[in-house]
Design a protein around this motif. Sequence first.
Motif: not given
Length: 919
Positions: A445-449
């Motif tokens: 999710k951090a990579y998506i953000l």
Amino acid sequence: MVNRVYARNESSWEELYAKSYKSHKNLWVKEIAKGILLPPAHWQENTGEFSGGVCDEKFQFITGLQRCKPPGAGWYGTGRSYEVSPSELTYADEEVIFGGILINHFGHFMLECMGRMWYVLENRSLSQPLVFLTVGDICPWYFAFWNLLSIPRDRIRLIEKPTQFRKVIVPEEAVHSWYYYTDKYLVPYAYLRQSAAKIYSGDTPKKIFLIRGKLAQTATECINEDYFVHFFQDKGYVPVALEEMPLAQQICMVAHADKIVAIMGSLTHWALFCKPGTEFIMLTRTGTDTLLSQCLVNEAAAIDWVIVDVSMSFLHADRSYGVCLLGPTVYWQNYVADKYGEAAPPMTGQAYHDYLLAWSDYYLLPMNASFGNSQNFTSVLHAMNRELHLNDVAIRPQKHKDNFWTIYEYALALYRQNKLLSAWDEINNYEQQHNKRPLLGMLLKAYILRTQKRYVSEVKLLNELLEKHSGSRDVERLADAHSLLGEVLRMLGENRSAVEHFLQSAELETDSSKKAVELSNAIFSANACEKNTPQKMENLYKRYRQNLQVLAKTKYPQPAWHHDKIRVGYLSADWRKHPVSDLISPLLFAYNEQDFTVTVYQLNGCSDSVTAKLRTSNVVWRDMAGKTHTDIAAQIRADEIDILMDLGGHTAENALPVLAYKPAKIQIAGIGYFNSTGMEECAGFLSDAYCSPKEDSAYFTERMLRMPHSHFCYQPMMKMPEITSPPCQQNGYITFGSFNNFSKVNDEVLALWRQILEAVPNAHLLLKHGILGTAEGVDYTRQRLKKMGFPLARIELRGYSADYLVQYGDMDIALDTFPYTGGITTCEALYMGIPVVSKKGDHHGANFGYSILANIGLEELAAGTEHEYVNLAVSLSRDTQLLQILRKTLREQMRKSPLMDVKRYMQDLEQIYRQLLYA
């Protein structure tokens, strides 16, 4: 009888492939005395045709690039000449061979742009220069093809201005891709196959699926290619992304395969390299058009081809532009039943979501507004209804929904396909249904953000991850989380916190090579920290050196070689569109070829038009992308380099560990990095009399190699816009500004900028950077500025845009950052007529602005103290007459200064090289 076509427009295909395109004509060769080459120009929107090509001295058209059945040249073709005045014409007293017109589209280049190369390959004794005209940017693959054709780089000329030659030899094109081909058409492809086989001897699968990449996509997005990749993987096919390989390997992959599958377009043109009889399955991306040129290629290559219509688009689709949906059409189902005797597997419902989202995104773009206005909603509904009924598609099965690893792998696949919202939903739904937040899920999710540029949300999430999973045994993922957090904090200007997280990442990393990357990140970020000290930097350098010792780099012995010419090597990952590219062209184009040879070691895997231009220089070029540090060092050693200059320092994708091997006789650093490498193996750092008053610096482990003027030579690679009047004339107030990377903007810098605004009533501050183009970035920055007491009504925040140089017209005075000062940003502002107020520092990197200003005769704009910095900006704002004068004179003042004097710069630099080697 073999069924060749499974498609809704089967009769149209049959009409095309039933006839032969082979011509037995004898190709002509013309010699044009005083022939003129005209770069393609004057594009006709209704036909897509250019004017240009080869003409005689009276501007009578001889030839260009014909891309449809005569008459007419067709889209991207060139079928008529144009006239220019004698003053616009360059004269060259030499005889040349016209090689053709090059299109900056990989598929068309491969298919059509080598149509005249038969003459060159069949007449090897000829040595005249080969001249080419280009449509669009110069592309790196041009040179890769010429290299495999054994054509020396110095024989190639790309003509960018109307040029008249003593004589132009013009061989006829061996192909008109909408009309005919001759046996001569295949000559270059046969040569390329033979040449590639001598270079590449690795594995080549017998069954391959050619995956669409950037070079194959043009402006078309194909949704759901993965369905077919997975289907053919089950049949033993290996997915191959050709553009990730060197050209020789690409050709061998295709030439050695027995069976190939690809989406029709650029990838199916690779059939020209197939051996006769290769089975080639071509999947169409639209169901309404046919491709005559592909039928021509299939016949010329003598392949065993099949065309299958897999287009499920129920909204407007075009083969060249827009968004297409691929899937198990009735034609595909029929093909699978005939070929494999089984039913085609169902498609996931996710593909419909992706298609509708991508299609609406594309046609809501402003450039496509006219298309949207022309659509009939009722006809769209009918098309959608027809396709949904025609194609029986199952929704994605929901089994294994409780297994996190299954969900994670699926979400990761969605993320890699840039389906960010869907990937987020998969992880988020799992977290909510099971009341769990696994480390891997939070990290994804951090990579998506990060990809969504939601940097503030990313910081919040990563802090939550590190708090929740601080005791995890998965130290590799924790190291990754710290690295991500360090990177986003640096972008937000929180450099001290960024350094700490990079160091924690390095501490957790078990791989010493990755540890070196994180330590480089920490060192790079520390440069922007206010009130830094030499001791703090030395502590970081010491950790970096200790890690290199763990890597156990074995140094080469000091060499005893001697050469007639000094061999200089340049190591960098920035041979591309990058700020550093504005500083390095003199190194390749203006060196003394009588006394020096130059070798480039390219670390960047992605090449572009800047790379292509740089590669036209007379240097040895080594592609080192993806190579290990050991391999790079071995190549440098084999090249017997006398002086190796590392241009990257601790910047991204650097290869500093290569220097630990001591592959060159002398190793130095500089130009692309502003501070010490911290390595004992680096003997010197390129500086100048302004950046470094002394030869020794407490901030550097290297000796300062002091140029008498500037340590770099500014030569902008892009065309610079015209200069406009100072905006204060219309606005009635002064606009200060900074387009510097926002990671350089620390609180100490902001404090001085606030003082300047307080001292100049009604003055505005314009800040521009990529992070300010996002909602979260703007909100974060405004809160930061508000906390520091800025008048927000007088602040304007802008995100990055391609026309950023034009937007200097909205600024009166530029404010430099410190201690990490501007480099190229300062040069660009000055070149656009904007005076820059800078601050001197106590070491090389902190004096960039001072050096630039002193070299163009504006030394007085570099302040010695913070108080002087504020007073300088305030005083300058009150002299609007001076601002107008500088606007008109700065560009020419720069051009005549040492900062842009290529000849003087290279003489000074090469004198340092001589001193290093012979002292």
